[in-house]
Design a protein around this motif. Structure first.
Motif, PDB file in Angstrom:
ATOM      1  N   VAL A   1      48.587  53.820  35.420  1.00 37.33           N
ATOM      2  CA  VAL A   1      49.743  53.932  34.952  1.00 37.33           C
ATOM      3  C   VAL A   1      50.216  55.261  35.823  1.00 37.33           C
ATOM      4  O   VAL A   1      51.403  56.235  35.712  1.00 37.33           O
ATOM      5  CB  VAL A   1      50.198  54.189  33.679  1.00 37.33           C
TER       6      VAL A   1
ATOM      7  N   PRO B   1      53.761  55.918  39.666  1.00 34.14           N
ATOM      8  CA  PRO B   1      54.284  56.924  40.698  1.00 34.14           C
ATOM      9  C   PRO B   1      54.694  57.172  42.310  1.00 34.14           C
ATOM     10  O   PRO B   1      55.668  57.377  42.971  1.00 34.14           O
ATOM     11  CB  PRO B   1      54.413  58.293  39.910  1.00 34.14           C
TER      12      PRO B   1
ATOM     13  N   ILE C   1      65.888  58.900  41.334  1.00 33.37           N
ATOM     14  CA  ILE C   1      65.701  58.466  39.519  1.00 33.37           C
ATOM     15  C   ILE C   1      65.777  59.721  38.681  1.00 33.37           C
ATOM     16  O   ILE C   1      66.434  60.425  38.288  1.00 33.37           O
ATOM     17  CB  ILE C   1      64.310  58.208  38.906  1.00 33.37           C
ATOM     18  N   TRP C   2      65.687  60.920  39.262  1.00 33.62           N
ATOM     19  CA  TRP C   2      65.176  62.646  38.859  1.00 33.62           C
ATOM     20  C   TRP C   2      66.464  62.781  38.962  1.00 33.62           C
ATOM     21  O   TRP C   2      66.941  64.047  37.968  1.00 33.62           O
ATOM     22  CB  TRP C   2      63.980  63.189  39.102  1.00 33.62           C
TER      23      TRP C   2
ATOM     24  N   TRP D   1      69.067  61.821  38.418  1.00 33.65           N
ATOM     25  CA  TRP D   1      69.662  60.890  37.231  1.00 33.65           C
ATOM     26  C   TRP D   1      69.639  61.826  35.696  1.00 33.65           C
ATOM     27  O   TRP D   1      70.384  61.249  35.421  1.00 33.65           O
ATOM     28  CB  TRP D   1      69.676  59.450  38.260  1.00 33.65           C
ATOM     29  N   ILE D   2      68.113  61.613  36.021  1.00 33.19           N
ATOM     30  CA  ILE D   2      67.687  62.236  34.723  1.00 33.19           C
ATOM     31  C   ILE D   2      68.252  63.923  34.736  1.00 33.19           C
ATOM     32  O   ILE D   2      68.859  64.076  33.039  1.00 33.19           O
ATOM     33  CB  ILE D   2      65.870  62.076  34.348  1.00 33.19           C
TER      34      ILE D   2
ATOM     35  N   LYS E   1      75.395  65.509  32.899  1.00 33.15           N
ATOM     36  CA  LYS E   1      75.717  64.904  32.380  1.00 33.15           C
ATOM     37  C   LYS E   1      74.452  63.478  31.845  1.00 33.15           C
ATOM     38  O   LYS E   1      74.298  62.279  31.837  1.00 33.15           O
ATOM     39  CB  LYS E   1      76.855  63.803  32.074  1.00 33.15           C
TER      40      LYS E   1
ATOM     41  N   LEU F   1      70.106  62.292  31.075  1.00 31.31           N
ATOM     42  CA  LEU F   1      69.278  62.068  29.620  1.00 31.31           C
ATOM     43  C   LEU F   1      68.701  63.386  29.064  1.00 31.31           C
ATOM     44  O   LEU F   1      68.680  63.343  27.848  1.00 31.31           O
ATOM     45  CB  LEU F   1      68.542  61.069  30.526  1.00 31.31           C
TER      46      LEU F   1
ATOM     47  N   GLY G   1      71.236  65.576  27.274  1.00 31.04           N
ATOM     48  CA  GLY G   1      71.658  64.310  26.173  1.00 31.04           C
ATOM     49  C   GLY G   1      70.362  64.822  24.866  1.00 31.04           C
ATOM     50  O   GLY G   1      71.086  65.130  24.488  1.00 31.04           O
TER      51      GLY G   1
ATOM     52  N   TRP H   1      55.163  65.213  39.426  1.00 32.69           N
ATOM     53  CA  TRP H   1      54.706  64.043  38.881  1.00 32.69           C
ATOM     54  C   TRP H   1      54.941  62.774  40.214  1.00 32.69           C
ATOM     55  O   TRP H   1      54.331  61.879  39.397  1.00 32.69           O
ATOM     56  CB  TRP H   1      56.615  63.709  37.873  1.00 32.69           C
TER      57      TRP H   1
ATOM     58  N   MET I   1      55.249  59.097  33.002  1.00 32.97           N
ATOM     59  CA  MET I   1      55.343  58.539  34.384  1.00 32.97           C
ATOM     60  C   MET I   1      56.441  57.713  34.030  1.00 32.97           C
ATOM     61  O   MET I   1      56.787  57.028  34.881  1.00 32.97           O
ATOM     62  CB  MET I   1      53.903  58.287  34.161  1.00 32.97           C
ATOM     63  N   PHE I   2      56.220  57.187  33.360  1.00 27.22           N
ATOM     64  CA  PHE I   2      56.870  55.280  33.093  1.00 27.22           C
ATOM     65  C   PHE I   2      57.747  55.343  32.314  1.00 27.22           C
ATOM     66  O   PHE I   2      58.744  54.448  32.578  1.00 27.22           O
ATOM     67  CB  PHE I   2      56.086  54.450  32.233  1.00 27.22           C
TER      68      PHE I   2
ATOM     69  N   PRO J   1      60.528  57.667  32.464  1.00 28.01           N
ATOM     70  CA  PRO J   1      62.061  57.797  33.995  1.00 28.01           C
ATOM     71  C   PRO J   1      61.859  55.861  34.778  1.00 28.01           C
ATOM     72  O   PRO J   1      62.774  56.560  34.764  1.00 28.01           O
ATOM     73  CB  PRO J   1      61.564  58.715  34.924  1.00 28.01           C
ATOM     74  N   ILE J   2      61.052  55.831  34.809  1.00 29.01           N
ATOM     75  CA  ILE J   2      61.351  54.637  35.076  1.00 29.01           C
ATOM     76  C   ILE J   2      62.416  53.443  33.811  1.00 29.01           C
ATOM     77  O   ILE J   2      62.946  52.889  34.501  1.00 29.01           O
ATOM     78  CB  ILE J   2      60.011  53.556  35.742  1.00 29.01           C
TER      79      ILE J   2
ATOM     80  N   TRP K   1      63.894  54.508  31.672  1.00 29.60           N
ATOM     81  CA  TRP K   1      65.253  54.646  31.184  1.00 29.60           C
ATOM     82  C   TRP K   1      66.323  54.196  33.406  1.00 29.60           C
ATOM     83  O   TRP K   1      67.601  54.062  32.946  1.00 29.60           O
ATOM     84  CB  TRP K   1      65.146  56.740  31.875  1.00 29.60           C
ATOM     85  N   LEU K   2      65.458  54.715  34.558  1.00 32.09           N
ATOM     86  CA  LEU K   2      66.456  53.920  35.315  1.00 32.09           C
ATOM     87  C   LEU K   2      66.657  52.435  35.174  1.00 32.09           C
ATOM     88  O   LEU K   2      67.987  52.050  35.856  1.00 32.09           O
ATOM     89  CB  LEU K   2      65.495  54.208  37.118  1.00 32.09           C
TER      90      LEU K   2
ATOM     91  N   SER L   1      69.273  52.335  32.407  1.00 34.36           N
ATOM     92  CA  SER L   1      70.573  52.629  32.467  1.00 34.36           C
ATOM     93  C   SER L   1      70.872  51.644  34.083  1.00 34.36           C
ATOM     94  O   SER L   1      72.395  51.124  33.919  1.00 34.36           O
ATOM     95  CB  SER L   1      70.555  53.405  33.379  1.00 34.36           C
TER      96      SER L   1
ATOM     97  N   ILE M   1      77.787  54.201  31.397  1.00 33.57           N
ATOM     98  CA  ILE M   1      77.581  55.505  32.147  1.00 33.57           C
ATOM     99  C   ILE M   1      77.588  56.663  32.346  1.00 33.57           C
ATOM    100  O   ILE M   1      77.089  57.756  32.284  1.00 33.57           O
ATOM    101  CB  ILE M   1      77.125  54.910  33.948  1.00 33.57           C
ATOM    102  N   ALA M   2      79.085  56.799  32.024  1.00 30.88           N
ATOM    103  CA  ALA M   2      79.789  58.007  32.131  1.00 30.88           C
ATOM    104  C   ALA M   2      79.882  58.366  30.479  1.00 30.88           C
ATOM    105  O   ALA M   2      80.156  60.228  30.280  1.00 30.88           O
ATOM    106  CB  ALA M   2      81.618  57.817  32.780  1.00 30.88           C
TER     107      ALA M   2
ATOM    108  N   PHE N   1      78.399  60.983  27.618  1.00 34.60           N
ATOM    109  CA  PHE N   1      77.412  61.534  26.457  1.00 34.60           C
ATOM    110  C   PHE N   1      77.855  61.920  26.248  1.00 34.60           C
ATOM    111  O   PHE N   1      78.863  62.521  24.765  1.00 34.60           O
ATOM    112  CB  PHE N   1      78.260  62.732  28.135  1.00 34.60           C
ATOM    113  N   PRO N   2      76.444  62.223  24.904  1.00 39.60           N
ATOM    114  CA  PRO N   2      75.478  61.977  25.506  1.00 39.60           C
ATOM    115  C   PRO N   2      74.826  60.568  25.464  1.00 39.60           C
ATOM    116  O   PRO N   2      75.477  59.920  24.562  1.00 39.60           O
ATOM    117  CB  PRO N   2      74.715  62.778  24.514  1.00 39.60           C
ATOM    118  N   PRO N   3      74.082  60.421  26.549  1.00 40.62           N
ATOM    119  CA  PRO N   3      73.476  58.516  26.605  1.00 40.62           C
ATOM    120  C   PRO N   3      72.727  58.282  25.276  1.00 40.62           C
ATOM    121  O   PRO N   3      72.474  59.066  24.302  1.00 40.62           O
ATOM    122  CB  PRO N   3      73.273  58.847  27.881  1.00 40.62           C
TER     123      PRO N   3
ATOM    124  N   TRP O   1      77.040  55.598  39.995  1.00 44.37           N
ATOM    125  CA  TRP O   1      75.993  55.175  39.608  1.00 44.37           C
ATOM    126  C   TRP O   1      75.314  54.072  38.904  1.00 44.37           C
ATOM    127  O   TRP O   1      74.343  53.558  39.871  1.00 44.37           O
ATOM    128  CB  TRP O   1      75.280  56.691  38.513  1.00 44.37           C
TER     129      TRP O   1
ATOM    130  N   ILE P   1      74.260  52.481  41.604  1.00 49.13           N
ATOM    131  CA  ILE P   1      73.351  52.749  42.692  1.00 49.13           C
ATOM    132  C   ILE P   1      71.645  52.823  41.963  1.00 49.13           C
ATOM    133  O   ILE P   1      71.026  52.239  43.082  1.00 49.13           O
ATOM    134  CB  ILE P   1      73.430  54.985  42.905  1.00 49.13           C
ATOM    135  N   LEU P   2      72.141  52.559  40.696  1.00 48.42           N
ATOM    136  CA  LEU P   2      70.676  52.413  40.119  1.00 48.42           C
ATOM    137  C   LEU P   2      70.442  50.918  40.399  1.00 48.42           C
ATOM    138  O   LEU P   2      68.955  51.131  39.901  1.00 48.42           O
ATOM    139  CB  LEU P   2      70.871  52.745  38.384  1.00 48.42           C
TER     140      LEU P   2
END
Lengths: 334, 350
Positions: free
Chosen positions: A150, A154, A165-166, A168-169, A173, A175, A178, A207, B35-36, B38-39, B41-42, B45, B53-54, B56-58, B315, B318-319
């Motif tokens: 794990v 990355p 990815i980052w 996007w986070i 607007k 994550l 949010g 990271w 570590m995981f 963000p993946i 979440w990707l 999403s 996608i647009a 907010f808050p998601p 997005w 792209i995602l």
């Protein structure tokens, strides 16, 4: 047919193809060997590597000097007039090295400043977290293989993907904003305020590369003979004593390798930034390689000379670090 | 003594689960999340509709409004939960919306039109894993071409790397010849000088050779990796020379000795180098970016960066494309993770 006989069939076919290829090449190379004698054979074997290495690594390194000491905007060296050390003088034309705006090449000094701050902060945080993680993974832990994977995962991702990815986070607007709203706080300009952007560039690169150094440190920890600890506990040494008198000294060579390796890679940071902040906001996260890239490839009047001079300066720093790395490795081996 | 230090300095080999074990697992679980997370979440999403996608808050999961197909209407109608003045609620389908008023019908009684203020209706939603982002993205992104380019470059460059580096390593490990030390030391010296500091001259060399927009330009130059030579040479040094002498007496040529004795014995080191090479080449960005300017030659990474530049607002696409681009390497890692992690731990390179 069973799976086993499938495999066997596959192996036979593959084996005879390989055998055929080897014999075919042998006809050719065997007769060359007769011609040049056994003394010439090693040269034959290093030749492909040396050709590629010479043409695409060594030769460009030497060419870089030509670019650094010539001027103009011509791309081919033949059309570039010799200007002596003018490109270097241009880079160093500064009233006060700590104030980039007082320099002719203000962007270069901004990049230098950004890089120095980034390298110090990133390497410190990186090594600290990698060490803590390695120490914890070295304990009697269930699912160690899983956790190790794990933390490493990355490192497999391309810098472009990490940046996306980052972004996007962390976007306005995203994550994280949010979550902040959910906790009753207000949004933060994570990517649009200079200080936040610098902070996140460091955290994201930690990271993305921490798992690699964790693995190296873990291997270093596991190579420490366990009877040393047994002897220490018979002598009644506390955990802290055992750590400071056994673990740390024996881990030191690995630590040095990790620190130097991460320094070398931090100085070269570029690709993650390219996809993550693009150097912004403004020039807040523009580092040295991006400066070189911009000057050589994207600016309207291409200043190859200045870019090459800057990269030579950077190479000098890297060579010093590489020598340190080799010294550290030698220490590790013997 | 400081409990944090106490905790960190503990080692393996005890039996009871205590406070410091608890802290360890807490740290590791937090690590898994960071570590995981963000993946995950990707991936979540990437299934969302542009509206989600647009938002907010998601929201964590990809939601989609439920729809219903009714006779007499060409398109499926959106379902809403409507709260009436008397407090009762009904599930109604929206026929059309005019200003702040929505014209709705009950799916069970499709003849009667009910007029509702839009403030009184709420969409009925369900979690939906939709592939429309992927389908649309692949259409506009040339995913097939980029995937093929990346796969082709990764495989051929890795095979070439293994061949060229193992030949050089064989010569450096198993022979004594004038110039040997010079060659080895030059390679080691350039071990750490990166591509990034010779960008301009390397571009010149590629241009002179005529390898712009040519796969050779991103396959050949990276094949002579000093790290690869170093790794293989160190391993081959451990293979006993007696085997070679025996083969020579049998009349084998040096090439046969290399191909049929040394290479099979060096398999573990070759496997480690192969894994590294695949990781390097799959994730290469700067080099293909410089060499390739025509989209039909882009690799996945360059394509992804270009895609981001072109569709910076979309997005959702792209995602989805990012997920597709990490899929192959993730599958390989899931299968080979033990070899990869121990390989890196023992050789200490990347």
């Amino acid at each position: 047919m069973s799976k086993n006989s499938h495999n066997k069939l596959f192996q036979t076919i593959f084996g005879s193809i390989a055998h055929g290829v080897i014999s075919f090449v042998d006809l050719f190379l065997g007769s060359i060997q007769k011609l040049i004698g056994i003394k010439g054979v090693p040269y034959l074997f290093v030749l492909p590597n040396l050709l590629i290495f010479g043409l695409f690594i060594l030769y460009p390194m030497l060419l870089n000097f030509v670019y650094a000491f010539t001027g103009g905007s011509a791309f081919f060296p033949d059309n570039r007039p010799y200007v002596g050390t003018r490109n270097f003088e241009r880079l160093f034309a500064c009233e006060n090295f700590l104030v980039p705006n007082s320099c002719t090449e203000d962007l270069f000094w901004r990049a230098v400043q950004n890089t120095v701050v980034y390298v110090i902060a990133q390497v410190t945080i990186l090594v600290l977290f990698a060490l803590i993680t390695a120490l914890i993974l070295n304990r009697k832990i269930k699912w160690r293989g899983f956790f190790r994977s794990v933390f490493f995962y990355p490192c497999l991702l391309s810098p472009i993907v990490v940046g996306l990815i980052w972004q996007w986070i962390l976007q306005d607007k995203g994550l994280l904003n949010g979550i902040l709203i959910g906790l009753g706080m207000s949004r933060m300009p994570f990517l649009t305020a200079a200080t936040w952007a610098r902070f996140w560039v460091i955290m994201v690169s930690v990271w993305a590369s921490m798992g690699f150094y964790t693995l190296i440190l873990l291997a270093g920890l596991q190579s420490i003979p366990s009877d040393l600890y047994e002897a220490a506990s018979i002598d009644g040494a506390s955990n802290w004593k055992a750590f400071s008198n056994i673990t740390m000294p024996l881990l030191m060579p690995t630590m040095t390798v990790v620190i130097v390796l991460s320094l070398i890679r931090a100085v070269q940071v570029f690709e993650i930034i390219f996809a993550f902040t693009g150097g912004g906001p403004g020039t807040a996260t523009m580092y040295l390689v991006q400066f070189i890239y911009n000057y050589g490839f994207t600016s309207p009047n291409k200043q190859f000379g200045v870019a090459a001079a800057a990269s030579l300066l950077m190479a000098a720093v890297l060579i010093v670090l590489t020598l340190a790395q080799m010294a550290a490795r030698r220490e590790e081996v013997y | 003594m400081n409990p944090v230090l106490e905790f960190l300095t503990r080692r393996r080999g005890r039996k009871k689960l205590n406070f410091s074990d608890f802290l360890s697992y807490a740290y590791l679980l937090l690590g898994v999340l960071i570590m995981f997370g963000p993946i995950v979440w990707l991936i979540l999403s990437s299934f969302k509709t542009p509206i989600e996608i647009a938002r907010f808050p998601p929201r964590i999961f990809p939601y989609r409004q439920q729809t219903i197909e009714l006779e007499g209407f060409d398109d499926p109608l959106q379902l809403f939960k409507v709260t009436f003045d008397d407090g009762s609620t009904r599930e109604l389908a929206q026929v059309r919306r005019v200003g702040i008023e929505a014209q709705m019908i009950d799916p069970d009684m499709p003849d009667e039109i009910i007029r509702v203020n839009i403030a009184e209706r709420e969409p009925i939603e369900e979690i939906h894993i939709g592939l429309s982002n992927y389908i649309e993205g692949v259409r506009g992104f040339n995913f097939g071409t980029y995937l093929w380019n990346s796969t082709f470059v990764t495989i051929t460059a890795t095979l070439l790397t293994l061949l060229v580096n193992s030949m050089a390593a064989f010569a450096l490990a198993k022979y004594k010849f004038p110039g040997q030390q010079t060659i080895f030391m030059t390679m080691i010296a350039t071990l750490m000088v990166p591509l990034s500091v010779v960008l301009v001259p390397i571009f010149l060399v590629i241009t002179r050779v005529g390898w712009n927009n040519n796969f050779l330009g991103i396959i050949v130059p990276v094949a002579a990796t000093p790290t690869g030579v170093f790794l293989l040479r160190q391993y081959m040094l451990t293979i006993p020379n007696e085997l070679m002498d025996a083969a020579r007496i049998d009349g084998a040529s040096e090439w046969r000795i290399y191909a049929q004795i040394i290479l099979p014995l060096a398999k573990p080191a070759l496997a480690v180098l192969a894994i590294f090479s695949v990781m390097w080449r799959w994730n290469d960005f700067l080099w293909p970016l410089i060499v390739m300017s025509r989209p039909e030659y882009f690799t996945l990474q360059v394509g992804l960066a270009a895609f981001q530049g072109e569709f910076s607002v979309d997005w959702n696409l792209i995602l989805a494309m990012t997920v597709l681009s990490i899929l192959p390497i993730t599958v390989v890692f899931a299968i080979l993770q033990r070899y990869i992690t121990t390989g890196i731990a023992t050789t200490g390179l990347k």
